[in-house]
Design a protein around this motif. Structure first.
Motif, PDB file in Angstrom:
ATOM      1  N   LEU A   1       0.831  -1.225   0.000  1.00 11.79           N
ATOM      2  CA  LEU A   1       0.000   0.000   0.000  1.00 11.79           C
ATOM      3  C   LEU A   1       0.856   1.261   0.000  1.00 11.79           C
ATOM      4  O   LEU A   1       0.545   2.248   0.670  1.00 11.79           O
ATOM      5  CB  LEU A   1      -0.973   0.008   1.181  1.00 11.79           C
ATOM      6  N   ARG A   2       1.919   1.246  -0.756  1.00  5.49           N
ATOM      7  CA  ARG A   2       2.822   2.401  -0.783  1.00  5.49           C
ATOM      8  C   ARG A   2       2.193   3.648  -1.379  1.00  5.49           C
ATOM      9  O   ARG A   2       2.705   4.731  -1.249  1.00  5.49           O
ATOM     10  CB  ARG A   2       4.110   2.050  -1.506  1.00  5.49           C
ATOM     11  N   TRP A   3       1.037   3.502  -2.009  1.00  2.00           N
ATOM     12  CA  TRP A   3       0.324   4.645  -2.578  1.00  2.00           C
ATOM     13  C   TRP A   3      -0.630   5.277  -1.557  1.00  2.00           C
ATOM     14  O   TRP A   3      -1.184   6.331  -1.788  1.00  2.00           O
ATOM     15  CB  TRP A   3      -0.463   4.225  -3.826  1.00  2.00           C
ATOM     16  N   ALA A   4      -0.803   4.643  -0.396  1.00  2.00           N
ATOM     17  CA  ALA A   4      -1.750   5.128   0.613  1.00  2.00           C
ATOM     18  C   ALA A   4      -1.440   6.555   1.100  1.00  2.00           C
ATOM     19  O   ALA A   4      -2.364   7.360   1.259  1.00  2.00           O
ATOM     20  CB  ALA A   4      -1.827   4.162   1.784  1.00  2.00           C
TER      21      ALA A   4
END
Length: 132
Positions: free
Chosen positions: A31-34
């Protein structure tokens, strides 16, 4: 303020989101785009609040009502994150209230901010001038 005034800020936010994404990707974090989505969601929420408050700020009654609504939403949100119970809500609400009393008491009690009619939000808008 025009859109052009926001360009350095938007660039800075974009670069920080990009750096965050790169670092999280390098470490394999899911979930590095969170964080980027959280920033976008926050920006939309702040824009909505800005529009609402621009109409509210002309009336002391509406300012008070808006503050109460924001306080309740914050207390309920924090209570839900801690584990919802009525007891938790009372503790969170009490803690927040105490924080408001201590903060307001300190800034107004020390004279750091004078509680005068031209300075009160809702009297004539968010005026900081001493002239009526």
């Amino acid at each position: 303020m025009t859109f052009v005034d926001f360009e350095p800020t938007l660039l800075g936010v974009f670069l920080l989101v990009a750096v965050t994404w790169i670092v999280l990707s390098a470490y394999g974090v899911p979930l590095r785009w969170a964080p980027g989505l959280a920033i976008l969601r926050g920006a939309v929420q702040l824009a909505a609040i800005s529009v609402i408050l621009s109409g509210v700020i002309t009336s002391p009654v509406f300012v008070g009502l808006a503050l109460v609504v924001m306080f309740v939403v914050a207390a309920v949100t924090a209570s839900r994150r801690l584990g919802w119970t009525w007891k938790t809500l009372l503790r969170v609400g009490g803690s927040m209230s105490l924080g408001v009393v201590v903060s307001a008491g300190t800034i107004f009690g020390t004279g750091a901010v004078e509680l005068a009619p031209p300075l009160r939000v809702g009297n004539r808008g968010a005026s900081s001038s001493a002239t009526p």
